[in-house]
Design an enzyme around this catalytic site. Structure first.
Site, mmCIF file in Angstrom:
data_model
loop_
_atom_site.group_PDB
_atom_site.id
_atom_site.type_symbol
_atom_site.label_atom_id
_atom_site.label_comp_id
_atom_site.label_asym_id
_atom_site.label_seq_id
_atom_site.Cartn_x
_atom_site.Cartn_y
_atom_site.Cartn_z
ATOM 1 N N GLU A 8 0.483 -0.689 0.251
ATOM 2 C CA GLU A 8 0.210 -0.044 0.077
ATOM 3 C C GLU A 8 0.892 1.426 0.009
ATOM 4 O O GLU A 8 1.504 1.470 0.598
ATOM 5 C CB GLU A 8 -0.795 -0.223 0.708
ATOM 6 N N ALA A 42 -10.352 11.216 2.268
ATOM 7 C CA ALA A 42 -11.869 11.708 1.511
ATOM 8 C C ALA A 42 -12.341 12.874 2.411
ATOM 9 O O ALA A 42 -13.176 13.524 1.693
ATOM 10 C CB ALA A 42 -12.694 10.626 3.860
ATOM 11 N N HIS A 67 -7.930 3.107 -3.671
ATOM 12 C CA HIS A 67 -8.796 2.928 -2.334
ATOM 13 C C HIS A 67 -10.113 3.882 -2.288
ATOM 14 O O HIS A 67 -9.727 5.033 -3.484
ATOM 15 C CB HIS A 67 -8.620 3.904 -1.258
ATOM 16 N N GLY A 98 -14.075 5.346 4.996
ATOM 17 C CA GLY A 98 -13.344 6.792 5.398
ATOM 18 C C GLY A 98 -13.982 7.938 6.402
ATOM 19 O O GLY A 98 -14.870 7.262 7.093
ATOM 20 N N PHE A 206 -0.187 7.182 14.962
ATOM 21 C CA PHE A 206 -1.286 6.778 13.859
ATOM 22 C C PHE A 206 -1.779 5.168 14.901
ATOM 23 O O PHE A 206 -3.584 5.104 14.158
ATOM 24 C CB PHE A 206 -0.697 5.627 13.112
ATOM 25 N N HIS A 256 -0.419 -8.212 3.694
ATOM 26 C CA HIS A 256 -0.572 -6.895 2.865
ATOM 27 C C HIS A 256 0.523 -5.242 3.499
ATOM 28 O O HIS A 256 0.631 -5.768 4.430
ATOM 29 C CB HIS A 256 -2.215 -6.313 2.507
HETATM 30 P P1 FAD Z 1 -17.687 0.811 7.665
HETATM 31 O O1 FAD Z 1 -16.902 -0.703 7.617
HETATM 32 O O2 FAD Z 1 -18.567 1.539 6.983
HETATM 33 O O3 FAD Z 1 -17.618 1.041 9.115
HETATM 34 C C1 FAD Z 1 -17.558 2.459 9.779
HETATM 35 C C2 FAD Z 1 -18.113 2.345 11.588
HETATM 36 O O4 FAD Z 1 -19.627 1.768 11.368
HETATM 37 C C3 FAD Z 1 -17.496 0.452 12.162
HETATM 38 O O5 FAD Z 1 -17.591 1.178 13.030
HETATM 39 C C4 FAD Z 1 -18.981 0.053 11.667
HETATM 40 O O6 FAD Z 1 -18.753 -1.576 13.269
HETATM 41 C C5 FAD Z 1 -19.888 0.549 12.268
HETATM 42 N N1 FAD Z 1 -20.743 0.024 11.192
HETATM 43 C C6 FAD Z 1 -20.781 -0.408 10.334
HETATM 44 N N2 FAD Z 1 -22.336 -0.934 9.025
HETATM 45 C C7 FAD Z 1 -22.940 -0.464 10.536
HETATM 46 C C8 FAD Z 1 -23.920 -0.650 10.287
HETATM 47 N N3 FAD Z 1 -25.165 -0.678 9.396
HETATM 48 N N4 FAD Z 1 -24.744 -0.034 11.486
HETATM 49 C C9 FAD Z 1 -23.796 0.209 12.721
HETATM 50 N N5 FAD Z 1 -23.033 0.190 12.648
HETATM 51 C C10 FAD Z 1 -22.139 0.305 11.980
HETATM 52 N N6 FAD Z 1 -9.561 6.001 5.141
HETATM 53 C C11 FAD Z 1 -9.630 6.977 4.061
HETATM 54 O O7 FAD Z 1 -9.445 7.678 4.586
HETATM 55 N N7 FAD Z 1 -8.293 6.398 2.481
HETATM 56 C C12 FAD Z 1 -8.113 5.166 3.123
HETATM 57 O O8 FAD Z 1 -7.855 5.111 1.789
HETATM 58 C C13 FAD Z 1 -8.077 4.499 3.822
HETATM 59 N N8 FAD Z 1 -7.559 3.330 3.485
HETATM 60 C C14 FAD Z 1 -7.784 1.954 4.199
HETATM 61 C C15 FAD Z 1 -7.436 1.577 4.179
HETATM 62 C C16 FAD Z 1 -7.379 -0.455 5.371
HETATM 63 C C17 FAD Z 1 -7.289 -2.045 4.744
HETATM 64 C C18 FAD Z 1 -8.049 -0.054 6.410
HETATM 65 C C19 FAD Z 1 -8.496 -1.313 7.417
HETATM 66 C C20 FAD Z 1 -8.337 1.433 6.773
HETATM 67 C C21 FAD Z 1 -8.483 2.051 5.695
HETATM 68 N N9 FAD Z 1 -9.066 3.539 6.008
HETATM 69 C C22 FAD Z 1 -8.474 4.383 5.162
HETATM 70 C C23 FAD Z 1 -9.365 4.373 7.192
HETATM 71 C C24 FAD Z 1 -11.383 3.893 7.061
HETATM 72 O O9 FAD Z 1 -11.406 4.670 6.573
HETATM 73 C C25 FAD Z 1 -11.730 4.065 8.388
HETATM 74 O O10 FAD Z 1 -11.523 2.988 9.275
HETATM 75 C C26 FAD Z 1 -13.068 4.703 8.938
HETATM 76 O O11 FAD Z 1 -13.363 4.995 10.014
HETATM 77 C C27 FAD Z 1 -14.143 3.445 8.841
HETATM 78 O O12 FAD Z 1 -14.180 2.514 7.136
HETATM 79 P P2 FAD Z 1 -14.840 1.154 6.674
HETATM 80 O O13 FAD Z 1 -14.674 1.368 5.221
HETATM 81 O O14 FAD Z 1 -14.436 0.240 7.602
HETATM 82 O O15 FAD Z 1 -15.981 1.664 7.391
#
Ligand code: FAD
Length: 275
Positions: A8, A42, A67, A98, A206, A256
């Site tokens: 990454e 984001a 991403h 995000g 971080f 990864h």
């Molecule tokens: P989600 O899966 O939507 O989850 C977010 C939160 O909402 C969690 O607490 C989950 O439990 C909760 N949730 C989900 N669905 C529901 C529901 N239906 N009801 C109630 N609660 C719910 N960030 C960036 O800005 N740019 C990047 O490029 C980036 N790359 C990443 C790559 C990886 C491999 C990882 C692990 C993280 C990355 N992040 C990145 C960070 C990520 O965007 C953040 O952790 C963000 O806060 C959550 O994104 P998510 O896609 O996991 O969200």
């Protein structure tokens, strides 16, 4: 059979950063990554940089995945981005919710990554291979560990092909997370995300932000090294190589690496692992 690794990067902000990243990528291609992914801000600052960097990687002959985060976006803006990605020859996306920088509120037409995955599938079918984020140590905003597993499963049910985890230093958390998925008949591969340790202050910053736990014994050791970078790197190499060895022995489908746009630490770990 070779053990799959992916790498990454984040999009560089300056021409000098872009030049440095090109050199880093050339060094890391020696590891024969299955694909390279590029993060997406984001808040908007690096979004075009993501596509630009991914396009360069594709031109260099390596599969690449941007991403894509949905927070603050509309269906139309995501649709346009998907079209641009398809036109650039992209076949793989890391689909995320995000986080918006503070002060941006929530906004947009998507609340969770599961909605983005469902939208991508409804718009483009199986055109893209979709990875989503997984949190063995529980996402910091999750209501409970169980609801966070539910959220991951919702992303799989919406059409995600695989998970990549937030980094962690506690292998048990990973195995427990995957065990719980398998118990619930969710069989998608979950690839551990690994953060090489090269700087103690950066790692602490971080980890506080993303909810990754640094075990006390690692934290105290790092603090004791002060600004002795060589000792931090040597210790970090031992710790992270051991973690990767344990994960491999436990049958992980790949690793990864969060390269932080640097080649040395990832190369050293892979060399120690015999990859
Ligand atoms: P989600 O899966 O939507 O989850 C977010 C939160 O909402 C969690 O607490 C989950 O439990 C909760 N949730 C989900 N669905 C529901 C529901 N239906 N009801 C109630 N609660 C719910 N960030 C960036 O800005 N740019 C990047 O490029 C980036 N790359 C990443 C790559 C990886 C491999 C990882 C692990 C993280 C990355 N992040 C990145 C960070 C990520 O965007 C953040 O952790 C963000 O806060 C959550 O994104 P998510 O896609 O996991 O969200």
């Amino acid at each position: 059979m070779t053990f799959p690794i992916s790498l990454e990067y984040f999009p560089p902000k300056t021409a000098e950063g872009a030049e440095k990243l090109r050199a880093v990528r050339q060094q890391l291609y020696a590891l024969k990554p299955e694909f390279c992914s590029v993060t997406f801000g984001a808040g908007g600052s690096t979004q075009d940089g993501t596509l630009q960097t991914v396009t360069e990687i594709l031109r260099e002959g390596c599969p690449a995945a941007p991403h894509l985060s949905c927070i603050g976006q509309t269906r139309e803006s995501i649709r346009e981005r998907l079209a641009a990605y398809a036109a650039a020859g992209i076949r793989r996306i890391v689909a995320l919710r995000g986080d918006l920088p503070s002060g941006y509120g929530l906004g947009g037409e998507f609340r969770y990554a599961s909605e983005l995955v469902a939208f991508i599938r409804s718009e483009t079918g199986r055109q893209f291979h979709l990875e989503v984020a997984a949190y063995p140590e529980v996402h910091p905003q999750a209501k409970s560990p169980d609801s966070d597993i539910d959220a991951f499963i919702a992303k799989c049910e919406a059409g995600a092909d695989a998970g990549i985890t937030q980094y962690f230093f506690n292998a048990d958390a990973y195995f427990r997370f995957v065990g719980e998925l398998r118990r619930r008949n969710v069989n998608v591969p979950v690839v551990p995300g690994i953060m090489p340790i090269t700087s103690s202050t950066q790692l602490m910053r971080f980890s506080d932000a993303c909810g990754a736990e640094i075990p006390r014994w690692i934290r105290l050791r790092l603090q004791a090294f002060g600004d002795d970078t060589a000792s931090i790197r040597a210790f970090g190499l031992d710790v992270v190589t051991d973690l990767c060895e344990r994960l491999r022995a436990g049958g992980v489908p790949g690793i990864h690496f969060y390269t932080m746009n640097q080649s040395a630490a990832t190369t050293d770990i892979c060399r120690r692992l015999g990859l």
